[in-house]
Design a protein around this motif. Sequence first.
Motif, PDB file in Angstrom:
ATOM      1  N   TYR A   1      -0.440   5.116  -0.828  1.00 18.55           N
ATOM      2  CA  TYR A   1      -1.511   5.136  -0.010  1.00 18.55           C
ATOM      3  C   TYR A   1      -1.113   4.765   1.442  1.00 18.55           C
ATOM      4  CZ  TYR A   1      -4.811   5.727  -3.831  1.00 18.55           C
ATOM      5  OH  TYR A   1      -5.641   6.294  -4.821  1.00 18.55           O
ATOM      6  N   VAL A   2      -1.859   4.800   2.436  1.00 16.44           N
ATOM      7  CA  VAL A   2      -1.654   4.556   3.991  1.00 16.44           C
ATOM      8  C   VAL A   2      -3.165   3.958   4.468  1.00 16.44           C
ATOM      9  CG1 VAL A   2       0.290   5.700   4.482  1.00 16.44           C
ATOM     10  CG2 VAL A   2      -2.106   6.595   4.909  1.00 16.44           C
ATOM     11  N   LEU A  50       0.973  -1.111   0.148  1.00 14.38           N
ATOM     12  CA  LEU A  50      -0.049   0.073   0.000  1.00 14.38           C
ATOM     13  C   LEU A  50       0.771   1.252   0.021  1.00 14.38           C
ATOM     14  CD1 LEU A  50      -2.958   0.633   0.090  1.00 14.38           C
ATOM     15  CD2 LEU A  50      -2.696   1.092   2.486  1.00 14.38           C
ATOM     16  N   HIS A  51       2.013   1.263   0.854  1.00 13.86           N
ATOM     17  CA  HIS A  51       2.896   2.335   0.898  1.00 13.86           C
ATOM     18  C   HIS A  51       3.515   2.500  -0.392  1.00 13.86           C
ATOM     19  CE1 HIS A  51       3.247   2.377   5.420  1.00 13.86           C
ATOM     20  NE2 HIS A  51       1.907   2.507   5.104  1.00 13.86           N
ATOM     21  N   THR A  73       9.261  -3.082   0.308  1.00 18.04           N
ATOM     22  CA  THR A  73       9.558  -1.582   0.059  1.00 18.04           C
ATOM     23  C   THR A  73      11.215  -1.438   0.071  1.00 18.04           C
ATOM     24  OG1 THR A  73       9.842  -1.401   2.461  1.00 18.04           O
ATOM     25  CG2 THR A  73       7.659  -0.899   1.324  1.00 18.04           C
ATOM     26  N   SER A  74      12.104  -2.581   0.458  1.00 18.62           N
ATOM     27  CA  SER A  74      13.488  -2.450   0.731  1.00 18.62           C
ATOM     28  C   SER A  74      13.946  -1.464   1.418  1.00 18.62           C
ATOM     29  CB  SER A  74      14.159  -2.363  -0.946  1.00 18.62           C
ATOM     30  OG  SER A  74      13.828  -3.466  -1.671  1.00 18.62           O
ATOM     31  N   ILE A  82      -8.439   4.580   5.137  1.00 15.12           N
ATOM     32  CA  ILE A  82      -7.422   4.711   3.940  1.00 15.12           C
ATOM     33  C   ILE A  82      -7.126   6.166   3.365  1.00 15.12           C
ATOM     34  CG2 ILE A  82      -6.775   3.973   1.732  1.00 15.12           C
ATOM     35  CD1 ILE A  82      -7.982   1.302   2.296  1.00 15.12           C
ATOM     36  N   LYS A  83      -6.040   6.651   3.137  1.00 17.07           N
ATOM     37  CA  LYS A  83      -5.750   8.012   2.714  1.00 17.07           C
ATOM     38  C   LYS A  83      -4.588   7.741   1.686  1.00 17.07           C
ATOM     39  CE  LYS A  83      -3.581  12.155   4.490  1.00 17.07           C
ATOM     40  NZ  LYS A  83      -3.272  12.642   5.597  1.00 17.07           N
ATOM     41  N   LYS A  84      -4.905   8.633   0.738  1.00 16.16           N
ATOM     42  CA  LYS A  84      -3.790   8.749  -0.344  1.00 16.16           C
ATOM     43  C   LYS A  84      -2.502   9.741   0.299  1.00 16.16           C
ATOM     44  CE  LYS A  84      -2.978   9.898  -5.220  1.00 16.16           C
ATOM     45  NZ  LYS A  84      -1.947   8.351  -5.318  1.00 16.16           N
ATOM     46  N   SER A  85      -1.453   9.047   0.609  1.00 15.18           N
ATOM     47  CA  SER A  85      -0.244   9.832   1.098  1.00 15.18           C
ATOM     48  C   SER A  85       0.939   8.893   1.246  1.00 15.18           C
ATOM     49  CB  SER A  85      -0.709  10.274   2.552  1.00 15.18           C
ATOM     50  OG  SER A  85       0.423  10.976   3.171  1.00 15.18           O
ATOM     51  N   SER A  86       1.930   9.586   1.190  1.00 17.49           N
ATOM     52  CA  SER A  86       3.149   9.049   1.306  1.00 17.49           C
ATOM     53  C   SER A  86       4.194   9.672   2.193  1.00 17.49           C
ATOM     54  CB  SER A  86       3.898   8.822  -0.210  1.00 17.49           C
ATOM     55  OG  SER A  86       3.910  10.017  -0.815  1.00 17.49           O
ATOM     56  N   SER A  87       3.660  10.579   3.177  1.00 14.32           N
ATOM     57  CA  SER A  87       4.174  11.287   3.985  1.00 14.32           C
ATOM     58  C   SER A  87       4.930  10.430   4.951  1.00 14.32           C
ATOM     59  CB  SER A  87       3.435  12.470   4.533  1.00 14.32           C
ATOM     60  OG  SER A  87       2.788  11.644   5.614  1.00 14.32           O
TER      61      SER A  87
END
Length: 234
Positions: free
Chosen positions: A128-129, A123-124, A194-195, A153-158
């Motif tokens: 999204y989170v 998801l990340h 994600t590595s 669920i929210k669109k974010s990569s912060s």
Amino acid sequence: MYFVNWQRQVSVEERNDQKVVVKRDKSTKAFHEYILLCTYAAISILLAHPSRPPSPTVISTNEGQPMRDHLGRLGISTPKLISITDKELVEEYIEGGDLYRAILEGSASLDHVYLAGKMTGRLHKAGYVFVDNKVQNYLVRGQAVFRTDLGFIKKSSSLFSRSMDIGSFLASVMDLGIYGKVERAFYDGYRSETSCNFPYLTLIIRNILSVGFSSDGRTVLGNMLLNSSSLVEV
């Protein structure tokens, strides 16, 4: 068994000769959502990473079929949606119940936790989170893991949003005697996608949230003292 839900009354029923999970809105749903969203915003401000919580208008939309289809394309399984209205959500029954209880009862293994970590990582990567990523929001059936309660669920990569996802999962298992193994399995699953190590705010958020998630303060305190620094970005 299904865990107690703040926003909804959850029951298992028979409909059309099919066992389903029915989630009916509680009268206090709006208030509880307000508390959760305010908590999210307050922690972000406290940690000097101001972040807007999910919009209340999006919460019910996230439970619909389009979001489930999107998650499915990412390789994140969800219970089949039977029906949804403004006040009631009906989903496929997943007989293994939530992951937390399955761990306690010995019907889930660290492999299931690993899969939860992979799902979070996927998801990340998609930007999204989950926001509310506690272990009870994962269901198990055999060797499979499903993600339920999709409203936040929210669109974010912060940095803060990703840390909240991982921190809320870890906080929800802090009262387990095998916490160290669970933490590592979740980390391994996340890193396989994600590595990356966990974002550096993760452990701070974990410690803040664990106060509200657990009634076993002694076990939580002991798990806080475990050395988890190698899992976190420097």
